[in-house]
Design a protein around this motif. Structure first.
Motif, PDB file in Angstrom:
ATOM      1  N   ARG A 101       0.825  -1.208   0.000  1.00 16.88           N
ATOM      2  CA  ARG A 101       0.000   0.000   0.000  1.00 16.88           C
ATOM      3  C   ARG A 101       0.864   1.266   0.000  1.00 16.88           C
ATOM      4  O   ARG A 101       0.473   2.277  -0.562  1.00 16.88           O
ATOM      5  CB  ARG A 101      -0.952   0.004   1.203  1.00 16.88           C
ATOM      6  N   ASN A 102       2.044   1.242   0.613  1.00 18.62           N
ATOM      7  CA  ASN A 102       2.873   2.439   0.711  1.00 18.62           C
ATOM      8  C   ASN A 102       4.201   2.353  -0.033  1.00 18.62           C
ATOM      9  O   ASN A 102       4.895   3.356  -0.142  1.00 18.62           O
ATOM     10  CB  ASN A 102       3.178   2.756   2.184  1.00 18.62           C
ATOM     11  N   ASP A 138      15.428   1.848  -6.536  1.00 17.86           N
ATOM     12  CA  ASP A 138      14.949   2.754  -5.497  1.00 17.86           C
ATOM     13  C   ASP A 138      13.712   2.180  -4.818  1.00 17.86           C
ATOM     14  O   ASP A 138      12.847   1.597  -5.479  1.00 17.86           O
ATOM     15  CB  ASP A 138      14.570   4.120  -6.086  1.00 17.86           C
ATOM     16  N   ALA A 139      13.647   2.366  -3.506  1.00 16.22           N
ATOM     17  CA  ALA A 139      12.433   2.083  -2.737  1.00 16.22           C
ATOM     18  C   ALA A 139      11.763   3.428  -2.489  1.00 16.22           C
ATOM     19  O   ALA A 139      12.387   4.350  -1.947  1.00 16.22           O
ATOM     20  CB  ALA A 139      12.784   1.398  -1.423  1.00 16.22           C
ATOM     21  N   VAL A 140      10.519   3.556  -2.921  1.00 19.01           N
ATOM     22  CA  VAL A 140       9.768   4.802  -2.786  1.00 19.01           C
ATOM     23  C   VAL A 140       8.636   4.560  -1.791  1.00 19.01           C
ATOM     24  O   VAL A 140       7.766   3.714  -2.027  1.00 19.01           O
ATOM     25  CB  VAL A 140       9.201   5.260  -4.151  1.00 19.01           C
ATOM     26  N   TYR A 141       8.658   5.303  -0.671  1.00 19.11           N
ATOM     27  CA  TYR A 141       7.638   5.144   0.369  1.00 19.11           C
ATOM     28  C   TYR A 141       6.655   6.310   0.281  1.00 19.11           C
ATOM     29  O   TYR A 141       6.999   7.454   0.558  1.00 19.11           O
ATOM     30  CB  TYR A 141       8.280   5.092   1.755  1.00 19.11           C
ATOM     31  N   VAL A 199      12.463   8.486  -0.547  1.00 18.68           N
ATOM     32  CA  VAL A 199      13.102   7.546  -1.464  1.00 18.68           C
ATOM     33  C   VAL A 199      14.498   7.189  -0.951  1.00 18.68           C
ATOM     34  O   VAL A 199      15.193   8.025  -0.381  1.00 18.68           O
ATOM     35  CB  VAL A 199      13.156   8.112  -2.910  1.00 18.68           C
ATOM     36  N   LEU A 200      14.846   5.927  -1.129  1.00 17.73           N
ATOM     37  CA  LEU A 200      16.154   5.412  -0.739  1.00 17.73           C
ATOM     38  C   LEU A 200      16.600   4.459  -1.838  1.00 17.73           C
ATOM     39  O   LEU A 200      15.831   3.591  -2.246  1.00 17.73           O
ATOM     40  CB  LEU A 200      16.047   4.678   0.597  1.00 17.73           C
ATOM     41  N   GLY A 201      17.824   4.638  -2.359  1.00 18.94           N
ATOM     42  CA  GLY A 201      18.241   3.811  -3.480  1.00 18.94           C
ATOM     43  C   GLY A 201      19.703   3.433  -3.446  1.00 18.94           C
ATOM     44  O   GLY A 201      20.516   4.038  -2.734  1.00 18.94           O
ATOM     45  N   GLY A 249      10.153  13.768  -1.819  1.00 21.01           N
ATOM     46  CA  GLY A 249       9.449  14.271  -2.989  1.00 21.01           C
ATOM     47  C   GLY A 249       7.970  14.421  -2.747  1.00 21.01           C
ATOM     48  O   GLY A 249       7.456  14.117  -1.663  1.00 21.01           O
ATOM     49  N   ILE A 250       7.299  14.896  -3.776  1.00 19.50           N
ATOM     50  CA  ILE A 250       5.843  15.037  -3.757  1.00 19.50           C
ATOM     51  C   ILE A 250       5.291  14.475  -5.061  1.00 19.50           C
ATOM     52  O   ILE A 250       5.958  14.496  -6.096  1.00 19.50           O
ATOM     53  CB  ILE A 250       5.399  16.502  -3.584  1.00 19.50           C
TER      54      ILE A 250
END
Length: 188
Positions: free
Chosen positions: A58-59, A88-91, A104-106, A129-130
């Motif tokens: 979901r996130n 990248d992992a985008v939360y 984001v963490l990559g 980010g947005i």
């Protein structure tokens, strides 16, 4: 009682389907601007990128991204080519909102091409980010990331570099969005 129980189970299943996560693959083209580390001895510069992403919870989204930028040397002629490939992992704080912030963490590799030397080394990035939904299939996104690399090309005898990369682009979902099933008509 059994009819009531069956009706409640049917309604619960419909509610779960109506709130099912949109898990379509997406492509995310972007334009970026790199504020280069002073130790690079290069001017800031423009670049572009593209990512292929997939929501996994979901996130959380996972993305495979390719970016490139060209920086001019501050002194003399020539340019500095940077090409990265990473995961990248985008939360996302709220995937269902029309506007949501994300983190984001990559991790990946960065290819550095400079006159007289080039190499590929380790790269990591972290940022915020947005995302603003424009339609069911397209969102506008913008983020700022700190990118670290281990300077595999050993440019200017520096140990590593830290750049800030600001990107603006789109998320374009591929395929049709799954539509929730029609509500069953209760039979009494």
């Amino acid at each position: 009682r059994i009819k009531t129980l069956v009706l409640l189970i049917a309604l619960a299943g419909t509610t779960l389907q109506a709130q099912a996560m949109d898990d379509r693959l997406y492509v995310a083209p972007s334009a970026n601007y790199t504020f280069s580390d002073n130790d690079r001895r290069a001017d800031d510069g423009w670049g572009a990128g593209v990512s292929l992403g997939k929501p996994v919870t979901r996130n959380l989204n996972l993305e495979l991204g390719l970016t490139g930028s060209s920086l001019d040397y501050k002194t003399g002629g020539g340019d500095y080519g940077l090409t990265s490939l990473g995961v990248d992992a985008v939360y996302l704080l709220n995937r269902d909102a029309d506007f949501t912030p994300y983190g984001v963490l990559g991790l990946g590799v960065l290819r550095t091409d400079i006159p007289g030397g080039d190499d590929t080394g380790l790269m990591a990035n972290v940022g915020l980010g947005i995302m603003k939904r424009l339609t069911d299939n397209v969102s506008l996104r913008a983020d700022a990331r700190y990118r670290w690399d281990n300077n595999a090309a050993n440019a200017f005898n520096a140990n590593n570099f830290g750049d800030v990369v600001v990107s603006v682009g789109l998320n374009i979902a591929l395929g049709q969005k799954v539509q929730p099933a029609a509500k069953p008509v209760p039979v009494m």
